[in-house]
Design a protein around this motif. Structure first.
Motif, PDB file in Angstrom:
ATOM      1  N   ALA A  63      21.252 -11.934 -49.483  1.00 57.75           N
ATOM      2  CA  ALA A  63      20.932 -11.045 -50.516  1.00 57.75           C
ATOM      3  C   ALA A  63      21.460  -9.684 -50.355  1.00 57.75           C
ATOM      4  N   ARG A  64      21.715  -9.255 -49.022  1.00 59.16           N
ATOM      5  CA  ARG A  64      21.738  -7.709 -48.828  1.00 59.16           C
ATOM      6  C   ARG A  64      23.557  -7.454 -48.707  1.00 59.16           C
ATOM      7  N   ALA A 111      20.895 -15.763 -56.764  1.00 61.58           N
ATOM      8  CA  ALA A 111      22.013 -15.992 -57.780  1.00 61.58           C
ATOM      9  C   ALA A 111      22.295 -14.674 -58.336  1.00 61.58           C
ATOM     10  N   LYS A 112      21.413 -13.516 -58.711  1.00 65.38           N
ATOM     11  CA  LYS A 112      21.972 -12.560 -59.143  1.00 65.38           C
ATOM     12  C   LYS A 112      22.730 -11.671 -58.244  1.00 65.38           C
ATOM     13  N   ILE A 128      25.930 -25.047 -57.616  1.00 64.56           N
ATOM     14  CA  ILE A 128      24.964 -24.945 -56.472  1.00 64.56           C
ATOM     15  C   ILE A 128      23.541 -24.488 -57.142  1.00 64.56           C
ATOM     16  N   PHE A 129      23.458 -23.524 -57.756  1.00 67.05           N
ATOM     17  CA  PHE A 129      22.237 -23.128 -58.214  1.00 67.05           C
ATOM     18  C   PHE A 129      21.603 -23.826 -59.200  1.00 67.05           C
ATOM     19  N   ARG A 130      22.423 -24.759 -60.045  1.00 66.61           N
ATOM     20  CA  ARG A 130      21.875 -25.659 -61.069  1.00 66.61           C
ATOM     21  C   ARG A 130      21.255 -26.854 -60.300  1.00 66.61           C
ATOM     22  N   GLY A 164      22.186 -16.908 -66.091  1.00 66.59           N
ATOM     23  CA  GLY A 164      21.834 -18.418 -66.556  1.00 66.59           C
ATOM     24  C   GLY A 164      21.212 -19.143 -65.390  1.00 66.59           C
ATOM     25  N   GLN A 165      21.065 -18.724 -64.432  1.00 66.78           N
ATOM     26  CA  GLN A 165      20.729 -19.409 -63.018  1.00 66.78           C
ATOM     27  C   GLN A 165      19.541 -20.260 -63.333  1.00 66.78           C
TER      28      GLN A 165
END
Length: 478
Positions: A63-64, A111-112, A128-130, A164-165
């Motif tokens: 995330a970082r 995701a973002k 992967i996120f779906r 859209g995640q």
């Protein structure tokens, strides 16, 4: 018996734990992905809590991170994300469902930042996120969180769905949300739609683009996003609650007349045993009869006609779809519903119709896929001058289907593609054209009579005369 040098689990086990450990340490040197995977395995062997702690640290690091991930180094990120996702689902969630649920939420929140710094033109990262959305639904069923608290989390996620995640969230979490969670989420979405809209003063508005209607402002985009989020969420909730009227209410009256929207509404009305209303919805659309079929609308209409016991009209609609688009699916459905022996005559009538179809390429595609190879070969030979060599995605498999029994027809299609590539100087296709020419050479001995067409040698001579200077092609074809 497999060789002892073959890479398989049994042969590797024979090396012994000590030697395998040495090899893994050696292979992990300089390979961060392998090192992270080994750390996950060691943490999992210690305890699920220790593994969860390791995953949490890695998710925070991802995330970082701010470095851009292009297509060349995307694999490393993909492998890392997939390793974390699988560790959550396969190990933590199975032994500690509540912990697994929290970790999967955190995973989806990546995701973002990940999309913001990655090239995902291949769609692999999105996939992967779906998958993680589906995983979350499974984990939530096992964890049994408070439905209202879960609904609040879903609400927060859907209002921050920048990439859209979180699409498909409500469907995936419907069992865990239950009636109470769904209703709570619905009321929160309704409240969001009712919030007053603050429009900045003219001198404060931020212009972010330009469209057909003029300047596009940041506040307009934010408002459109809010409206879209609410509408889609309320539609999904309506589906989950089986509330057809609430689903319909999310569309304004003019939008309900769009064929695709009308078809979706009609299907829900049909499922609710409201076939007459479904018919009225479909008939009210701004749909132009004739022309290429809108399959979603056509199929919904056929199903509604069947539900209304208007089988003859449904059959006529299937035949109409076949005639307009040479739709093999609609023809098969049509034939399947005919009495014995009638289906043969109808099939012959359909094949004859396909032979006369205005679009040669469409007719070839249909006849090859049906299959009726003899008729496909016949129209290719009869209408060879109409072959479009640019339609390689249809002609290439057609030549493969016809080559063994109908070499002349296959050769004419191959020539059409070769001629197009050379005449249009499509150098990127020269490799394919050269391969097609070699295939023509291989088919030539099987052709006893070229009829009105050039022999293979005459064709080669013409290519040299007309395209002899295209050395890039001839170098490949040699």
């Amino acid at each position: 018996m497999a060789s002892k040098k073959t890479l398989n689990a049994g042969n590797l086990e024979a090396l012994g734990a000590a030697r395998l450990a040495e090899l893994l340490i050696e292979l992990s040197e300089g390979n961060a992905t392998v090192k992270r995977r080994l750390r996950l395995e060691l943490a999992g062997a210690e305890s699920p809590a220790e593994l969860a702690k390791e995953i949490r640290k890695r998710l925070a690091t991802i995330a970082r991170s701010r470095s851009f991930v292009d297509w060349q180094n995307r694999k490393s990120l993909v492998d890392d994300l997939e390793a974390q996702r699988r560790a959550i689902t396969d190990q933590v969630a199975k032994r500690m469902p509540a912990e697994g649920l929290d970790l999967m939420w955190r995973f989806l929140e990546l995701a973002k930042p990940v999309f913001g710094r990655s090239d995902d033109s291949s769609g692999i990262i999105g996939g992967i996120f779906r998958t993680a959305v589906s995983d979350l639904g499974d984990i939530a069923r096992a964890a049994e969180p408070d439905p209202r608290q879960l609904a609040d989390q879903v609400f927060r996620s859907l209002t921050q769905n920048d990439y859209g995640q979180f699409d498909g969230f409500i469907q995936a979490l419907q069992p865990a949300l239950g009636p109470a969670g769904l209703e709570h989420l619905k009321q929160r979405m309704i409240a969001l739609s009712a919030e007053p809209v603050r429009k900045p003063a003219a001198n404060e508005r931020q212009e972010v683009g330009w469209g057909s209607g003029g300047a596009v402002y940041a506040d307009e985009i934010v408002e459109r996003s809010r409206v879209g989020t609410v509408r889609l969420a309320l539609q999904d909730i309506a589906d989950a609650q089986g509330d057809v009227d609430s689903f319909i209410a999310q569309y304004e009256e003019p939008v309900r007349k769009v064929p695709k929207i009308a078809a979706r509404i009609a299907r829900r009305l049909l499922a609710a045993d409201r076939a007459s209303e479904a018919w009225e919805t479909l008939e009210a659309t701004e749909h132009r009869p004739g022309g290429w079929p809108d399959y979603e609308w056509e199929d919904a209409r056929i199903d509604v006609l069947e539900a209304l016991r208007r089988g003859d009209e449904a059959q006529a609609a299937r035949w109409s779809c076949f005639e307009r688009a040479l739709s093999a699916r609609h023809l098969r459905d049509y034939l399947k519903r005919l009495p014995d022996f009638d289906d043969f005559d109808a099939e012959q009538r359909a094949l004859a119709y396909a032979e006369r179809h205005d679009s040669l390429i469409q007719a070839v595609f249909f006849l090859v896929s049906w299959p009726s190879l003899e008729k496909a070969a016949k129209i290719v030979i009869q209408r060879a001058k109409d072959l479009d060599g640019n339609q390689y995605e249809i002609l290439t498999p057609a030549t493969e289907a016809l080559g063994s029994k109908y070499p002349l027809a296959a050769t004419l299609m191959l020539r059409a593609m070769i001629d197009f590539s050379l005449t249009q100087s499509r150098s990127s296709r020269y490799g394919h054209a050269a391969r097609h020419l070699r295939t023509c050479s291989g088919l030539a001995p099987a052709i006893s009579d070229y009829g009105a067409f050039e022999t293979h040698d005459a064709y080669i001579n013409r290519l040299h005369r007309e395209h002899g200077r295209k050395t890039a092609f001839w170098n490949i074809a040699a």
